[in-house]
Design a protein around this motif. Structure first.
Motif, PDB file in Angstrom:
ATOM      1  N   LEU A   1       5.815   7.143  -2.612  1.00  0.00           N
ATOM      2  CA  LEU A   1       7.275   8.055  -2.492  1.00  0.00           C
ATOM      3  C   LEU A   1       7.789   8.033  -3.598  1.00  0.00           C
ATOM      4  O   LEU A   1       8.255   6.843  -3.995  1.00  0.00           O
TER       5      LEU A   1
ATOM      6  N   HIS B   1      -1.993  10.513  -4.059  1.00  0.00           N
ATOM      7  CA  HIS B   1      -1.160  10.543  -2.956  1.00  0.00           C
ATOM      8  C   HIS B   1       0.155  10.182  -3.172  1.00  0.00           C
ATOM      9  O   HIS B   1       0.569   9.037  -3.237  1.00  0.00           O
TER      10      HIS B   1
ATOM     11  N   LEU C   1      -3.342   3.803  -3.118  1.00  0.00           N
ATOM     12  CA  LEU C   1      -2.016   3.729  -2.797  1.00  0.00           C
ATOM     13  C   LEU C   1      -1.217   5.016  -2.515  1.00  0.00           C
ATOM     14  O   LEU C   1      -1.797   5.961  -3.074  1.00  0.00           O
ATOM     15  N   TRP C   2      -0.318   4.966  -1.666  1.00  0.00           N
ATOM     16  CA  TRP C   2       0.506   6.114  -1.528  1.00  0.00           C
ATOM     17  C   TRP C   2       1.757   5.854  -1.936  1.00  0.00           C
ATOM     18  O   TRP C   2       2.585   4.702  -1.612  1.00  0.00           O
TER      19      TRP C   2
ATOM     20  N   ARG D   1       0.697  -1.296  -0.072  1.00  0.00           N
ATOM     21  CA  ARG D   1       0.104  -0.135   0.049  1.00  0.00           C
ATOM     22  C   ARG D   1       0.960   1.272   0.157  1.00  0.00           C
ATOM     23  O   ARG D   1       0.464   2.254  -0.263  1.00  0.00           O
ATOM     24  N   ARG D   2       1.958   1.222   0.408  1.00  0.00           N
ATOM     25  CA  ARG D   2       2.866   2.473   0.475  1.00  0.00           C
ATOM     26  C   ARG D   2       4.236   1.969  -0.456  1.00  0.00           C
ATOM     27  O   ARG D   2       5.087   1.129   0.036  1.00  0.00           O
TER      28      ARG D   2
ATOM     29  N   HIS E   1       9.194   6.065   5.972  1.00  0.00           N
ATOM     30  CA  HIS E   1       7.966   6.118   5.345  1.00  0.00           C
ATOM     31  C   HIS E   1       7.130   4.992   5.207  1.00  0.00           C
ATOM     32  O   HIS E   1       6.169   4.777   4.384  1.00  0.00           O
ATOM     33  N   ARG E   2       7.685   4.004   5.990  1.00  0.00           N
ATOM     34  CA  ARG E   2       6.783   2.789   6.001  1.00  0.00           C
ATOM     35  C   ARG E   2       6.394   2.154   4.955  1.00  0.00           C
ATOM     36  O   ARG E   2       5.486   1.613   4.473  1.00  0.00           O
ATOM     37  N   ILE E   3       7.647   2.119   4.076  1.00  0.00           N
ATOM     38  CA  ILE E   3       7.468   1.511   2.575  1.00  0.00           C
ATOM     39  C   ILE E   3       7.072  -0.026   2.660  1.00  0.00           C
ATOM     40  O   ILE E   3       7.986  -0.643   3.493  1.00  0.00           O
ATOM     41  N   ASP E   4       6.358  -0.508   1.829  1.00  0.00           N
ATOM     42  CA  ASP E   4       6.119  -2.104   1.940  1.00  0.00           C
ATOM     43  C   ASP E   4       6.024  -2.499   0.274  1.00  0.00           C
ATOM     44  O   ASP E   4       6.035  -3.566   0.345  1.00  0.00           O
TER      45      ASP E   4
END
Length: 248
Positions: free
Chosen positions: A152, A166, A149-150, A129-130, A188-191
């Motif tokens: 970066l 987003h 989804l978010w 999701r990130r 950024h809690r990237i997954d």
């Protein structure tokens, strides 16, 4: 003798440096696309901007007396590579492509390969999701419809619309360190990570950071070099080809 390097990469700059050291009497021109406002300029002559397609490139080569053409552009710069191949055929000038080796997954990697940015976007909802998006500023439209989804997104210069709704943008240029990439994923809690198979060491630490964190990677396969164009993996090989083969 005149060598034209189609550049914009580390390999192109290092090739220009190698030729300046090995053959100081050689005329070397590096062509930059002009998409980055403050590029790192190599030694020798520098030309900025497009040529106007294959025919425009061929005309410039004939007018400037180019004796050898080196395609040292980014592995995903497919259009200019095709134009270079056609221009070399028109002018009968020898052409060599420089392509850094692609990345190879290792133990602990979870890679999902895609043939395009659009295919990569279709994989994302099932993976995370990130998203850490490192595909450059010109391909973000492929992800613009993923409103759930978010993102970066990291690029050298600010991207233009359309972009994901987003999204946070980080403006930065490699090389990147493993510690910095670890912190970016954590903060950024990237997954899930999305990248092109650009190869090289400057941006590879993100893959190691993803491996350590158990983050899956969507990797876009690179296009092949145009048919019939010889390929070497680095600037030293290209310098030898120029000094020993193409220019005798």
């Amino acid at each position: 003798m005149h060598v034209l390097i189609l550049g914009g990469t580390t390999e192109a700059r290092r090739l220009a440096e190698a030729l300046a050291a090995r053959a100081p009497g050689l005329r070397v021109t590096t062509s930059l696309a002009g998409r980055v406002a403050a590029p790192r300029r190599p030694p020798g002559e520098v030309r900025v901007g497009g040529f106007g397609g294959a025919e425009g490139l061929a005309g410039w080569m004939l007018a400037q007396g180019v004796d050898a053409l080196i395609d040292a552009t980014h592995p995903f710069a497919r259009t200019i590579s095709l134009n270079a191949a056609r221009a070399a055929r028109i002018t009968h000038v020898p052409l060599l492509a420089v392509r850094r080796p692609g990345w190879v997954p290792g133990p602990g990697d979870t890679w999902h390969e895609a043939d395009s940015l659009e295919a990569a976007a279709r994989l994302l909802p099932g993976l995370g999701r990130r998203v850490f998006l490192t595909t450059g500023r010109t391909g973000l439209a492929a992800f613009a419809a993923l409103d759930d989804l978010w993102f970066l997104a990291r690029s050298v210069e600010a991207p233009a619309a359309p972009c994901p709704r987003h999204m946070r943008v980080v403006l930065d240029r490699g090389p990147f360190t493993l510690d910095a990439e670890r912190e970016l994923l954590r903060a950024h809690r990237i997954d899930v990570l999305v990248t092109k198979d650009s190869g090289g060491a400057a941006t590879a630490p993100k893959l190691a950071a993803a491996r350590e964190a158990g983050v899956p990677v969507v990797i876009v396969r690179r296009p092949p070099a145009p048919e019939g164009v010889p390929v070497v993996q680095g600037p030293d090989q290209a310098a030898r080809w120029i000094t020993e083969s193409a220019l005798g």
